[in-house]
Design a protein around this motif. Structure first.
Motif, mmCIF file in Angstrom:
data_model
loop_
_atom_site.group_PDB
_atom_site.id
_atom_site.type_symbol
_atom_site.label_atom_id
_atom_site.label_comp_id
_atom_site.label_asym_id
_atom_site.label_seq_id
_atom_site.Cartn_x
_atom_site.Cartn_y
_atom_site.Cartn_z
ATOM 1 N N ALA A 160 0.934 -1.438 -0.005
ATOM 2 C CA ALA A 160 0.135 0.078 0.211
ATOM 3 C C ALA A 160 0.970 1.208 0.039
ATOM 4 O O ALA A 160 0.163 2.333 0.008
ATOM 5 N N GLY A 161 2.103 1.053 -0.113
ATOM 6 C CA GLY A 161 3.086 2.418 0.100
ATOM 7 C C GLY A 161 3.810 2.649 -1.280
ATOM 8 O O GLY A 161 3.346 2.040 -2.203
ATOM 9 N N ASP A 162 4.631 3.560 -1.156
ATOM 10 C CA ASP A 162 5.323 3.916 -2.475
ATOM 11 C C ASP A 162 6.507 2.826 -2.551
ATOM 12 O O ASP A 162 7.644 2.876 -2.222
ATOM 13 N N ASP A 163 6.340 1.681 -3.206
ATOM 14 C CA ASP A 163 7.079 0.513 -3.404
ATOM 15 C C ASP A 163 7.939 0.406 -4.427
ATOM 16 O O ASP A 163 7.716 0.879 -5.416
ATOM 17 N N VAL A 164 9.067 -0.388 -4.398
ATOM 18 C CA VAL A 164 9.990 -0.705 -5.351
ATOM 19 C C VAL A 164 9.989 -2.098 -5.731
ATOM 20 O O VAL A 164 10.354 -2.932 -4.863
ATOM 21 N N PHE A 165 9.825 -2.336 -6.988
ATOM 22 C CA PHE A 165 9.767 -3.769 -7.753
ATOM 23 C C PHE A 165 11.038 -3.751 -8.569
ATOM 24 O O PHE A 165 10.860 -2.989 -9.647
ATOM 25 N N ASP A 166 12.060 -4.579 -8.186
ATOM 26 C CA ASP A 166 13.081 -4.908 -9.133
ATOM 27 C C ASP A 166 13.062 -6.281 -9.708
ATOM 28 O O ASP A 166 13.298 -7.197 -8.909
ATOM 29 N N ILE A 167 12.443 -6.671 -10.952
ATOM 30 C CA ILE A 167 12.262 -8.064 -11.394
ATOM 31 C C ILE A 167 13.231 -8.422 -12.311
ATOM 32 O O ILE A 167 13.139 -7.646 -13.518
ATOM 33 N N VAL A 168 13.940 -9.431 -12.521
ATOM 34 C CA VAL A 168 14.567 -9.958 -13.280
ATOM 35 C C VAL A 168 14.492 -11.550 -13.546
ATOM 36 O O VAL A 168 14.898 -12.371 -12.628
ATOM 37 N N MET A 169 13.958 -12.141 -14.738
ATOM 38 C CA MET A 169 13.662 -13.271 -14.897
ATOM 39 C C MET A 169 14.491 -13.878 -15.717
ATOM 40 O O MET A 169 14.631 -13.330 -17.141
ATOM 41 N N GLY A 170 15.347 -14.949 -15.683
ATOM 42 C CA GLY A 170 16.267 -15.510 -16.476
ATOM 43 C C GLY A 170 15.271 -16.212 -17.670
ATOM 44 O O GLY A 170 16.124 -16.463 -18.852
ATOM 45 N N SER A 171 14.303 -16.650 -17.520
ATOM 46 C CA SER A 171 13.450 -17.306 -18.611
ATOM 47 C C SER A 171 11.827 -17.140 -18.246
ATOM 48 O O SER A 171 11.536 -16.868 -16.920
ATOM 49 N N PRO A 172 10.915 -17.368 -19.033
ATOM 50 C CA PRO A 172 9.516 -17.432 -18.756
ATOM 51 C C PRO A 172 8.882 -18.709 -17.834
ATOM 52 O O PRO A 172 9.765 -19.679 -17.909
ATOM 53 N N LEU A 173 7.936 -18.551 -17.094
ATOM 54 C CA LEU A 173 7.670 -19.373 -16.565
ATOM 55 C C LEU A 173 6.619 -20.264 -17.233
ATOM 56 O O LEU A 173 5.979 -19.663 -18.057
ATOM 57 N N THR A 174 6.022 -21.621 -16.804
ATOM 58 C CA THR A 174 5.164 -22.137 -17.575
ATOM 59 C C THR A 174 3.675 -21.568 -17.031
ATOM 60 O O THR A 174 2.632 -21.835 -17.841
ATOM 61 N N LYS A 175 3.567 -21.060 -16.227
ATOM 62 C CA LYS A 175 2.259 -20.559 -15.226
ATOM 63 C C LYS A 175 2.649 -19.161 -15.198
ATOM 64 O O LYS A 175 3.655 -18.681 -14.686
ATOM 65 N N ALA A 176 1.619 -18.376 -15.354
ATOM 66 C CA ALA A 176 1.611 -16.668 -15.058
ATOM 67 C C ALA A 176 2.040 -16.269 -13.696
ATOM 68 O O ALA A 176 1.434 -17.087 -12.825
ATOM 69 N N TRP A 177 2.642 -15.227 -13.681
ATOM 70 C CA TRP A 177 3.157 -14.797 -12.002
ATOM 71 C C TRP A 177 2.753 -13.294 -12.292
ATOM 72 O O TRP A 177 3.512 -12.517 -12.717
ATOM 73 N N THR A 178 1.891 -13.000 -11.353
ATOM 74 C CA THR A 178 1.384 -11.581 -11.247
ATOM 75 C C THR A 178 2.271 -10.752 -10.101
ATOM 76 O O THR A 178 2.353 -11.345 -9.028
ATOM 77 N N PHE A 179 2.455 -9.620 -10.469
ATOM 78 C CA PHE A 179 3.029 -8.646 -9.425
ATOM 79 C C PHE A 179 2.089 -7.545 -9.328
ATOM 80 O O PHE A 179 2.306 -6.719 -10.511
ATOM 81 N N ALA A 180 1.550 -7.365 -8.148
ATOM 82 C CA ALA A 180 0.626 -6.365 -7.979
ATOM 83 C C ALA A 180 1.185 -5.255 -6.883
ATOM 84 O O ALA A 180 1.392 -5.628 -5.882
ATOM 85 N N SER A 181 1.586 -4.150 -7.395
ATOM 86 C CA SER A 181 2.246 -3.051 -6.579
ATOM 87 C C SER A 181 1.121 -2.498 -5.527
ATOM 88 O O SER A 181 1.696 -1.846 -4.772
ATOM 89 N N GLY A 182 -0.066 -2.451 -5.962
ATOM 90 C CA GLY A 182 -0.918 -1.764 -5.089
ATOM 91 C C GLY A 182 -1.165 -0.359 -5.185
ATOM 92 O O GLY A 182 -0.825 0.206 -6.141
ATOM 93 N N ALA A 183 -1.522 0.369 -3.974
ATOM 94 C CA ALA A 183 -1.584 1.833 -3.850
ATOM 95 C C ALA A 183 -0.228 2.208 -3.662
ATOM 96 O O ALA A 183 0.961 1.638 -3.447
ATOM 97 N N GLY A 184 0.037 3.611 -3.928
ATOM 98 C CA GLY A 184 0.923 4.324 -3.744
ATOM 99 C C GLY A 184 1.694 4.578 -5.021
ATOM 100 O O GLY A 184 1.184 4.161 -6.234
ATOM 101 N N ASN A 185 2.861 5.583 -5.112
ATOM 102 C CA ASN A 185 3.461 5.988 -6.276
ATOM 103 C C ASN A 185 4.756 4.861 -6.600
ATOM 104 O O ASN A 185 5.545 5.006 -6.086
ATOM 105 N N ASP A 186 4.543 3.722 -7.180
ATOM 106 C CA ASP A 186 5.465 2.832 -7.375
ATOM 107 C C ASP A 186 6.370 2.863 -8.334
ATOM 108 O O ASP A 186 6.190 3.371 -9.444
ATOM 109 N N LYS A 187 7.673 2.286 -8.178
ATOM 110 C CA LYS A 187 8.685 2.207 -9.318
ATOM 111 C C LYS A 187 9.002 0.719 -9.256
ATOM 112 O O LYS A 187 9.400 -0.100 -8.636
#
Length: 491
Positions: A250-277
């Motif tokens: 719910a805050g001003d969150d920071v997500f840093d995502i590096v994936m070596g390859s795709p997954l066989t199932k979708a993975w959702t990242f939800a940063s919610g409320a706030g001014n996120d990076k």
């Protein structure tokens, strides 16, 4: 402000993260420590030998198992029966596990030759450590991770009757293979009606807040969630799925995502409320970004991602020039594809701005970007200059109302030069039709607006805003700005 780092190699994705599945609840994870300890007693109801030497009580069993209690103090050393305490416990069960615990452990005993009885009578535990010792041929052996070590810290009281209560501050794990360390930290209140009721332990309840979860892998990959304020309960599952629940961030969150390859199932990242990076590389369309509410920035290092900016003024940042991409409107947003490539497409919805290495583009044709463009064009009968447009977009992004911008336009020198110093309502309205809609006013419409202007119901700035946002003007400009337009950001 939560900080989320996900940096997973292809090897980790194709082993541990191939599918996002984990059904172990927090209550089950905590209860597992006590179930393991209970299993030692269940499988070793009586010892074959007992000795007390220099504060160590050693009990041995017929299958090679043993237990050591250190720091033993008897209430009455000369009595043949009574109570005692110890500060640590070790239980070794061959080919199964080694358990160690620290705290204050209470004992009752009765020494009567071969009928000597020694039993626990409650405890206050500060840490428990369980090391798995399963052979590779055991059906319970984890062929992927090998044996592991689990650790729990906190302050947990076990009453003489078996009821359990207290707090847990961390749960940790490491494996022989792949997982170098995994630690959940926070403050969790726990209770159980009967810790001695193996294997169910009565009803284990957990409540509290998690502050961090950090999992490191032997190849350098990492999954790190820090600065959390995550409510947890008995049913909480500590798994990557937590990152898909926008209520957790719910805050001003920071997500840093590096994936070596795709997954066989979708993975959702939800940063919610706030001014996120959010920064994202790899994973393709198996990684879904839901930025939630707030003015978010999403930096894409490559292509093929699915981005939902959500509510607010959201910007996607790209590393290449504007000319490197083709942008096309869709029902829900825009598609973005590298020119001359048949490769992955970025699917964007709820995204208001694109920032290229050499240009910035507004996609919010129905939002403040489009309003500023149409008002500028309506006021001055020309394509807006990039810098000026950027200034007014910035002002409206910060909350300036459309009518207030229109009033400033009407009072400007350029507007006066175009419409005259003090035109009559009739002349002003004629100029509106010609400069904005590029036609003469239809008699009924012209009479309607002139009547309202003469009556003082509509100001000239309100007329400008209305003409700029009219359905006719929006349709006329759709060919020019329907796929977005570039401008120079202010400040």
């Amino acid at each position: 402000m939560a900080n989320i780092t996900v940096n997973l190699s292809s090897n980790i994705i194709n082993t541990l993260f191939k599918e996002i599945n984990n059904n172990d609840t927090l209550a089950d994870s905590i209860a597992g420590f006590f179930r393991t300890e209970n299993s030692f007693g269940d499988n070793h109801p009586s010892f074959t030998n007992a000795s007390l030497d220099n504060g160590r009580l050693h009990l041995s069993y017929s299958d090679g198992a043993y237990s050591n209690s250190d720091g033993v103090v008897q209430a009455n050393p000369n009595a043949s029966s009574g109570t005692a305490t110890a500060t640590s416990l070790e239980e070794y069960y061959p080919l199964h596990f080694r358990l160690t615990a620290t705290g204050l452990i209470n004992y009752i005993y009765s020494i009567n030759g071969a009928n000597t009885i020694i039993d626990t009578s409650g405890a206050t535990i500060s840490s428990v450590n369980i090391q798995s010792l399963l052979p590779s041929y055991s059906p319970d052996y984890d062929s992927l991770l090998g044996n592991g070590t689990d650790t729990m810290t906190g302050s947990i009281t076990i009453a003489p009757g078996g009821a359990l209560s207290g707090t847990v501050s961390s749960l940790s794990y490491k494996a022989e293979k792949i997982v170098a360390s995994s630690t959940l930290s926070g403050n969790f209140s726990i209770s159980s009606s009967n810790v001695n009721n193996s294997p169910n332990l009565g009803a284990m309840t957990v409540s509290g807040t998690a502050s961090s979860f950090i999992e490191k892998y032997t190849d350098g990959s990492i999954l790190s969630l820090t600065n959390l304020a995550l409510p947890v309960s008995s049913s909480t599952v500590i798994s990557p799925d937590l990152l898909g629940n926008e209520k957790n961030f719910a805050g001003d969150d920071v997500f840093d995502i590096v994936m070596g390859s795709p997954l066989t199932k979708a993975w959702t990242f939800a940063s919610g409320a706030g001014n996120d990076k959010i920064s994202l590389q790899g994973g393709g369309n198996s990684v879904l970004i839901n930025a939630g509410t707030g003015n978010d920035t999403i930096r894409l290092a490559d292509d093929g991602h699915v981005i939902n900016g959500g509510a607010g003024n959201d910007t996607v940042i790209l590393s290449a020039n504007r000319a490197a991409y083709t942008i096309s409107k869709t029902v829900d947003g825009y598609n973005l594809q590298t020119n001359g490539a048949a490769g992955p497409i970025d699917t964007l919805s709820g995204v208001e701005r694109l920032q290229f290495s050499d240009a910035t583009m507004a996609l919010d044709i129905s939002g403040t970007g489009g309003q500023a463009y149409r008002l500028y064009q309506a006021a001055f009968n020309r394509v807006p200059d990039s810098a000026g447009l950027g200034y007014w977009i910035s002002a409206m992004d910060k909350g300036m109302a459309l009518n207030d911008v229109a009033a400033l336009f009407v009072s400007s020198k350029e507007f006066t030069d175009l419409y005259g110093t003090n035109p009559s309502n009739t002349d002003f309205l004629n100029s509106m039709y010609q400069n904005v809609l590029h036609r003469a006013g239809d008699p009924a419409g012209f009479a309607f607006w002139l009547g309202h202007m003469n009556a003082g119901d509509v100001t000239r700035s309100e007329m400008l805003a209305y003409f700029g946002e009219s359905t006719e003007n929006q349709a006329a400009l759709l060919g020019s700005i329907g796929n977005g337009f570039t401008y120079s950001p202010w400040g």
